[in-house]
Design a protein around this motif. Structure first.
Motif, mmCIF file in Angstrom:
data_model
loop_
_atom_site.group_PDB
_atom_site.id
_atom_site.type_symbol
_atom_site.label_atom_id
_atom_site.label_comp_id
_atom_site.label_asym_id
_atom_site.label_seq_id
_atom_site.Cartn_x
_atom_site.Cartn_y
_atom_site.Cartn_z
ATOM 1 N N CYS B 186 27.338 53.887 20.106
ATOM 2 C CA CYS B 186 26.777 55.012 20.871
ATOM 3 C C CYS B 186 25.981 54.547 22.080
ATOM 4 C CB CYS B 186 25.884 55.864 19.982
ATOM 5 S SG CYS B 186 26.733 56.531 18.541
ATOM 6 N N HIS B 188 27.044 52.923 24.311
ATOM 7 C CA HIS B 188 27.949 52.852 25.457
ATOM 8 C C HIS B 188 28.593 54.192 25.787
ATOM 9 C CE1 HIS B 188 27.407 48.538 25.983
ATOM 10 N NE2 HIS B 188 27.211 48.544 24.679
ATOM 11 N N THR B 189 27.957 55.286 25.331
ATOM 12 C CA THR B 189 28.368 56.590 25.858
ATOM 13 C C THR B 189 27.854 56.686 27.292
ATOM 14 O OG1 THR B 189 26.379 57.610 24.951
ATOM 15 C CG2 THR B 189 28.348 57.736 23.611
ATOM 16 N N THR B 190 28.555 57.443 28.118
ATOM 17 C CA THR B 190 28.199 57.549 29.535
ATOM 18 C C THR B 190 27.185 58.676 29.735
ATOM 19 O OG1 THR B 190 30.397 56.782 30.163
ATOM 20 C CG2 THR B 190 29.107 57.901 31.871
ATOM 21 N N LEU B 191 26.033 58.337 30.293
ATOM 22 C CA LEU B 191 25.014 59.360 30.594
ATOM 23 C C LEU B 191 25.122 59.845 32.031
ATOM 24 C CD1 LEU B 191 21.727 58.017 28.956
ATOM 25 C CD2 LEU B 191 23.475 59.496 27.982
ATOM 26 N N HIS B 205 26.194 53.752 31.315
ATOM 27 C CA HIS B 205 26.074 53.825 29.856
ATOM 28 C C HIS B 205 24.614 53.963 29.410
ATOM 29 C CE1 HIS B 205 30.205 51.822 28.743
ATOM 30 N NE2 HIS B 205 30.327 53.023 29.264
#
Lengths: 344, 344
Positions: B186, B188-191, B205
């Motif tokens: 998680c 490396h989810t894109t914000l 990320h």
């Protein structure tokens, strides 16, 4: 050995049992219509029909009408083959909660608050061991697993692109419902902080970009950005433009329409990468109107997903079109919920 | 009844069996050191130590040294109580793959390519039925479930905030490894689309914003934005500022430092909301240095999460500090992997 009077009778019964064919009822509850289908174990729709979903919230009357319609349909199906055995009813509905069998505060349905739909249907059909409910996207994911392209897959996620964006998450062969029954709302991950207003009231959610209305919003942004008076989309009103119009224009090489698909794929790929980082699925399935655009949507989606992924995930995750037939997917998916219950 | 010669012997043996206390070995492999601990079923660390992780990639030599250190430690523990029964070895390592027992292309380790660590350790310890490996954040999540605040929880997610941001996802009481063993990234989810460069090479990320170095990057952006020459953080170099410095300044009311926490919470809450939409967990646990800042980080994180959530998820999901003790969490988490194996 079979010359006793009982022998013949037994053989006859066994033969009948062998001929018994299991069927399930699938119900898809939408804001306007409730579709009903009778589906066999291979996903074939033997009969389908439906009733209106009430525009006013009389749940008891609705459930009575629904049960009546189901019984009528079964009667006609039994005339074809009296040896059908009904194993249960599966229901897909917005905000459907698998654990409690309830529809909870669904914004597009007339039923207010919490509706105990499974309980009400069990009173109508006490003879069925399996009556289960989940939301429509979860039902579609189970349908993909039981009848579609996810057969044999243990870890995959289904995105359904339509008026909204739903999703269903499968981990280790089971649908993930989470702590309170509502897991799998990937359409509401945030793509753009403080971005477009989403139907749910929050900002920047995937659904506001990758649903059919989201694509239309992108088209209108691009028309404005490029002052694209010559685009084929320039003659449409905001009320009337549909994602099909964008596809038709893209096929003819319309630059705005082509860029709508590029951007929609870019957005969707970003969201799918988030899903991959959470769950490391074998595949992502895409279902719904916009996916009919094929490469227009799949190519930029895959490129964007790959660009957002950690190296350990790159070039591993398949992004595939659903194999459920568009017209029947909702009832077939709902019926699949019953077959899945049988496995337990 | 116990007057036969065998009777006495049997009673003695039973007594010894009753006194046998199960212990597990936890190993946490980091870029510089490999920590080793002997842990009992309650999460108490009975002994700990470690060896250097090699700066050059001689895996065979490393495994031999590691096994030697484990044997030495067990020898000293057995001197306290000879009735300890070792049930196995659990290992947490960056890019650790549970399915294959391998460490794969870990950027901060000297081992190149794919290292078959479990296989190599099984050769050293053929007597142990359970030798298992996963990444460090997954190990921490299992530790939280077996020994910590997630006892009895079936659906939760753990975020570990440190030099990087890791996470471990638990669904229906089991850690999610996904299709190829790497689920739960998680961090490396894109914000922020096209945002800050992440250590993995992608952009925007969560890890680039919510790790300890991410907080430092936010501090430097704010120093520049406000030209904040009087901030207590203005005297630190980019090489030397630590998240503890930001906390110390925040406690003293430094505006830049306070805004760093506000923004870090805003970013983290956005990412956690994505996790909630995927998985509908009962709780999110936060672990690691920055979480010691308490309300400074928890308040804006929870506010941001709630702002990004669908109504059906609002005010339901707990965001809690990990109950694992900071110093021992890595080895305790790794050892928990063995207790989890025993359950299967």
């Amino acid at each position: 050995m079979n010359d006793s009077p009982m022998g013949g009778w037994n053989t006859q019964t066994q033969k009948e049992i062998l001929q018994m064919k299991k069927i399930a009822i699938g119900i898809d509850i939408g804001g306007t219509n409730s579709a009903i289908g009778v589906v066999d174990a291979d996903g074939n729709v033997l009969a389908k029909g439906g009733i209106s979903t009430p525009s006013h919230g009389d749940v008891d009357r609705y459930v009575k009408d629904l049960a009546e319609a189901v019984r009528e349909m079964l009667k006609s199906v039994m005339q074809i083959n009296a040896n059908f055995e009904v194993i249960g009813i599966g229901i897909g509905a917005p905000n459907g909660n698998y654990y409690s069998g309830t529809i909870e505060y669904a914004p597009n349905l007339s039923f207010k608050g919490v509706v105990h739909l499974v309980e009400l249907l069990k009173k109508q059909f006490p003879e069925y061991a399996h009556i289960a409910l989940t939301n429509d996207a979860n039902a579609a994911a189970i349908g993909e697993m039981i009848y579609g392209g996810a057969k044999g897959m243990k870890n995959f996620v289904m995105y359904t692109l339509g008026t909204g964006v739903g999703s269903g998450v499968v981990v280790n062969g089971d649908l993930v419902y989470g702590h309170d029954g509502f897991a799998g709302e990937c359409g509401h991950t945030t793509l753009i902080p403080d971005g477009r207003l989403c139907g749910c009231g929050a900002k920047g959610h995937l659904e506001a970009y990758c649903s059919a209305p989201g694509m239309k919003r992108t088209a209108f942004e691009l028309l404005a950005k490029y002052n694209a008076i010559d685009s084929q989309l320039a003659s449409k009103t905001f009320q009337n433009m549909e994602s099909k119009d964008i596809y038709d224009a893209a096929v003819k090489g319309d630059k705005v329409a082509l860029e709508v698909f590029e951007l929609t794929g870019k957005y969707l790929g970003q969201g799918i990468a988030d899903t991959v980082h959470h769950l490391s699925p074998e595949a992502i399935f895409l279902f719904g109107g916009p996916t009919a655009a094929g490469d227009f949507i799949f190519k930029p989606t895959i490129a964007s997903m790959e660009a957002h992924l950690l190296p350990i995930f790159k070039n591993k995750v398949k992004v595939l079109p659903s194999k459920l037939s568009a017209g029947d997917a909702a009832i077939v998916g709902a019926s699949a919920l019953v077959w899945k219950e049988l496995d337990k």
